[in-house]
Design a protein around this motif. Structure first.
Motif: not given
Length: 216
Positions: A23, A27, A159, A171, A176, A179, A193
């Protein structure tokens, strides 16, 4: 307590960690089309026997994780940590590393383990992660593991904060989270994204990472 070699209970099990590192790589692939500028990467077919996840911060610090039938092992380098000794790993780091990982880790030319400041592993049948019998120097984060491994606690908001700092991108937490759950990629999700990308431009990355994509 922060995730580090002194607190490995915060590290997820092997399948969850593998999915998480995929993941992170997906990203990063969406935020940085240029591979060399990415922080996180994943190669699902790194060898016939193993997949490989990595982190490189561009300042000399990194970690590499191997996922294979035997389990998983990760080693890292924090060059400003008190345990950093160029050319000579801190005593005990690899002392009890299972033989199942040695060919893929210590004997692999692609990795420079002579500078490593930490290493951890978990065999498939084991219920916890392990480190070698290391007596670290004093300090809040003597081997740099707390700084470099924190993202592996698996909280999506980590993240979001990272992307805002490193990529200067804001984001949506929900994207997120999607993902992190391995929701199959769609054009809509990709464009949320990064509006400059679409699914077609990510085909090679999706295949390399082994991330699921929407069919049809």
């Amino acid at each position: 307590m922060t995730l580090s070699t002194r607190n490995l209970k915060a590290l997820p099990d092997i399948p969850t960690l593998k999915r998480l590192t995929q993941s992170l790589a997906m990203l990063d692939a969406m935020l940085s089309p240029e591979w060399e500028y990415r922080y996180y990467s994943f190669n699902a077919a790194w060898s016939d026997e193993a997949a490989m996840a990595s982190m490189r911060n561009g300042s000399g610090d990194h970690w590499f994780a191997i996922f294979c039938q035997a389990g998983a092992a990760l080693h890292g380098l924090a060059h400003e940590a008190p345990a950093f000794r160029p050319g000579t790993p801190w005593p005990g780091i690899f002392e009890r590393l299972p033989g199942e990982f040695r060919a893929n880790l210590l004997e692999e030319p692609a990795f420079t383990t002579s500078d490593s400041t930490f290493c951890l592993w978990r065999l498939s049948h084991e219920e916890r992660w392990t480190c070698g019998p290391v007596e670290l120097p004093p300090g809040e984060d003597p081997d740099g593991s707390a700084e470099l491994l924190g993202i592996l606690a698996g909280r999506p908001e980590q993240y979001v904060e990272f992307a805002a700092d490193y990529y200067e991108r804001d984001l949506d937490l929900g994207d997120v989270e999607a993902i992190y759950r391995h929701q199959p990629l769609s054009d809509a999700l990709v464009r949320r994204v990064n509006p400059d990308l679409d699914m077609a431009s990510l085909e090679n990355d999706i295949a390399e990472i082994g991330y699921p994509r929407q069919v049809g």
